[in-house]
Design a protein around this motif. Structure first.
Motif, PDB file in Angstrom:
ATOM      1  N   ALA A  11      -2.886   1.590   8.317  1.00  0.00           N
ATOM      2  CA  ALA A  11      -2.850   2.202   6.984  1.00  0.00           C
ATOM      3  C   ALA A  11      -2.527   1.134   5.940  1.00  0.00           C
ATOM      4  CB  ALA A  11      -1.805   3.314   6.955  1.00  0.00           C
ATOM      5  N   ASN A  12      -3.254   1.164   4.829  1.00  0.00           N
ATOM      6  CA  ASN A  12      -3.071   0.152   3.787  1.00  0.00           C
ATOM      7  C   ASN A  12      -1.642   0.133   3.247  1.00  0.00           C
ATOM      8  OD1 ASN A  12      -5.826  -0.504   3.992  1.00  0.00           O
ATOM      9  ND2 ASN A  12      -6.385   1.059   2.505  1.00  0.00           N
ATOM     10  N   SER A  13      -0.980   1.284   3.296  1.00  0.00           N
ATOM     11  CA  SER A  13       0.359   1.389   2.714  1.00  0.00           C
ATOM     12  C   SER A  13       1.469   0.936   3.671  1.00  0.00           C
ATOM     13  CB  SER A  13       0.636   2.832   2.283  1.00  0.00           C
ATOM     14  OG  SER A  13       0.457   3.717   3.378  1.00  0.00           O
ATOM     15  N   LEU A  14       1.126   0.650   4.937  1.00  0.00           N
ATOM     16  CA  LEU A  14       2.152   0.256   5.906  1.00  0.00           C
ATOM     17  C   LEU A  14       2.622  -1.171   5.619  1.00  0.00           C
ATOM     18  CD1 LEU A  14       3.733   1.037   8.495  1.00  0.00           C
ATOM     19  CD2 LEU A  14       1.911  -0.101   9.790  1.00  0.00           C
ATOM     20  N   TYR A  15       3.909  -1.362   5.479  1.00  0.00           N
ATOM     21  CA  TYR A  15       4.476  -2.674   5.191  1.00  0.00           C
ATOM     22  C   TYR A  15       4.485  -3.534   6.454  1.00  0.00           C
ATOM     23  CZ  TYR A  15       7.859  -6.318   4.022  1.00  0.00           C
ATOM     24  OH  TYR A  15       8.475  -7.527   3.815  1.00  0.00           O
ATOM     25  N   ILE A  16       3.930  -4.753   6.342  1.00  0.00           N
ATOM     26  CA  ILE A  16       3.909  -5.704   7.450  1.00  0.00           C
ATOM     27  C   ILE A  16       4.717  -6.928   7.023  1.00  0.00           C
ATOM     28  CG2 ILE A  16       2.480  -7.109   8.988  1.00  0.00           C
ATOM     29  CD1 ILE A  16       0.198  -5.153   8.536  1.00  0.00           C
ATOM     30  N   HIS A  17       5.650  -7.323   7.863  1.00  0.00           N
ATOM     31  CA  HIS A  17       6.561  -8.435   7.549  1.00  0.00           C
ATOM     32  C   HIS A  17       6.429  -9.520   8.604  1.00  0.00           C
ATOM     33  CE1 HIS A  17      10.183 -10.290   5.787  1.00  0.00           C
ATOM     34  NE2 HIS A  17      10.556 -10.559   7.026  1.00  0.00           N
ATOM     35  N   ARG A  18       6.230 -10.779   8.146  1.00  0.00           N
ATOM     36  CA  ARG A  18       6.109 -11.907   9.065  1.00  0.00           C
ATOM     37  C   ARG A  18       7.407 -12.714   9.079  1.00  0.00           C
ATOM     38  NH1 ARG A  18       1.098 -15.984   8.639  1.00  0.00           N
ATOM     39  NH2 ARG A  18       1.581 -15.773   6.430  1.00  0.00           N
ATOM     40  N   THR A  19       7.816 -13.169  10.249  1.00  0.00           N
ATOM     41  CA  THR A  19       9.021 -13.991  10.356  1.00  0.00           C
ATOM     42  C   THR A  19       8.904 -14.869  11.597  1.00  0.00           C
ATOM     43  OG1 THR A  19      11.443 -13.928  10.310  1.00  0.00           O
ATOM     44  CG2 THR A  19      10.354 -12.350  11.753  1.00  0.00           C
ATOM     45  N   LYS A  20       9.914 -15.706  11.822  1.00  0.00           N
ATOM     46  CA  LYS A  20       9.969 -16.528  13.026  1.00  0.00           C
ATOM     47  C   LYS A  20      10.539 -15.712  14.180  1.00  0.00           C
ATOM     48  CE  LYS A  20      10.570 -20.931  10.597  1.00  0.00           C
ATOM     49  NZ  LYS A  20      11.463 -22.110  10.375  1.00  0.00           N
TER      50      LYS A  20
END
Length: 366
Positions: free
Chosen positions: A280-289
């Motif tokens: 879903a376009n509204s789903l928050y995706i977070h990148r980290t180590k």
């Protein structure tokens, strides 16, 4: 109540005694033509949705009744969540009746998606699951795409028989029937629909001109999908409503993606490569180590990483490890959420999902 009356919106038997039980309607409202239960009224007029407890065994028992009849079975599947919207072992429940597969929610796919290839993919996957379909039609009930083709296929395949429309909850069965009624029946929508799984509570019978019927069956609830565990007011962040805009992340090994507070993906080992997220376009995706992942998860889940706002509403996470061969594009599928396309290079990927949620790897659908 002296006479039996059923809600035209969800199929449940109406009752005036207990407001807490399904089918409740105030006594005065029962006298109206085309009465609907209070729950359907609130869904239609106030967009309210509330969880209802469902018994999957009861729904499978309804499904087995089809095997005692001569009918066409129309299985509606959600193209965006094919594995999660397939009815496992459907061929064992419906006798020798033919199955027409309607792949719904075509509008969610990027416009660059080749419909012919998608249709072949559905045919091939259905056969791998033990079903040789009478036909496959791809459509969008919400947008009204290819409804002429849907109506023609149903009429051609039913050969004067009743039509049972089956599927898992939220695959779009009732929306599809409403669209057919609106475009070919000269009437208005009659079946209540909502984004929350399990809106139809009992069978709904719609007469056809030749004396036969279309029967809308209740959606079979599959608890192995994330969408069944999300609260109604958070479903909009999980369930796509518009054409998906894929999000591309170039990941080195030792990097992690969080999909809200629902799922975690670790690129554990392998060459730098793109991971394309279809959700879903509204789903928050977070990148980290990866080395910081556990700390961030514990600290920010339910706030920065949401949904869910209440992490205790989901089962604990379970790890699933996948080895991408680097020979072809492959999809890492999370039932009820979407998929991640990868596989350009060899790598090992760990998916952390709530316990009981189905994950799988498949050749790329696109």
């Amino acid at each position: 109540m002296e006479r039996e009356v059923w809600c035209e919106g969800c199929g449940v038997e109406l009752q005036t005694e207990d407001p807490k039980r399904p089918g409740y309607v105030p006594p005065a409202a029962l006298e109206r033509e085309n009465a609907i239960c209070r729950r359907c009224f609130r869904i239609r007029h106030y967009n309210e949705v509330a969880k209802v407890e469902h018994d999957p065994d009861e729904y499978l028992s309804m499904l087995r009744e089809i095997g005692d009849r001569e009918a066409l079975v129309v299985q509606v599947v959600d193209l965006f969540d094919f594995a999660g919207s397939w009815i496992p072992g459907i061929q064992r429940h419906i006798g020798g009746n033919p199955i027409l597969i309607l792949g719904n929610k075509l509008d969610l796919f990027p416009k660059s998606a080749k419909v012919g290839r998608l249709k072949e993919w559905v045919y091939r996957t259905a056969k791998e699951l033990g079903v040789k379909p009478a036909d496959v039609v791809l459509t969008s009930a919400v947008k009204g795409h290819r409804m002429d083709e849907v109506a023609e296929a149903i009429e051609r395949c039913r050969r004067g028989r009743d039509v049972y429309v089956v599927g898992t909850a939220n695959a779009g069965k009732s929306t599809l029937i409403n669209r057919l009624l609106k475009e070919f029946g000269g009437g208005e929508e009659m079946i209540t629909t909502s984004p929350y799984p399990g809106t139809t509570l009992d069978t709904i019978h719609i007469p056809l001109e030749d004396g036969r019927e279309i029967i809308d069956m209740p959606g079979i609830v599959r608890k192995d999908r994330i969408s069944e565990w999300v609260e109604p007011d958070e479903l909009a962040d999980v369930t796509p409503k518009d054409e998906i805009k894929p999000k591309v992340y170039q990941l080195n090994d030792g990097q992690t993606l969080f999909f809200g507070g629902l799922v975690r993906m670790d690129h554990v080992e392998g060459e730098r490569q793109p991971f394309v997220c279809y959700m879903a376009n509204s789903l928050y995706i977070h990148r980290t180590k990866l080395e910081k992942a556990e700390e961030i998860w514990q600290k920010h889940r339910g706030e920065l990483l949401s949904p869910p706002k209440d992490p205790s509403s989901l089962p604990p996470l379970t790890r699933h490890s996948f080895h991408l061969k680097g020979k072809q594009k492959e999809d890492l599928v999370i039932s009820g959420l979407g998929w991640i396309a990868a596989g350009k290079e060899r790598s090992r990927v760990d998916l952390w999902v709530p316990e009981g949620i189905t994950v799988e790897i498949r050749p790329s659908i696109l």
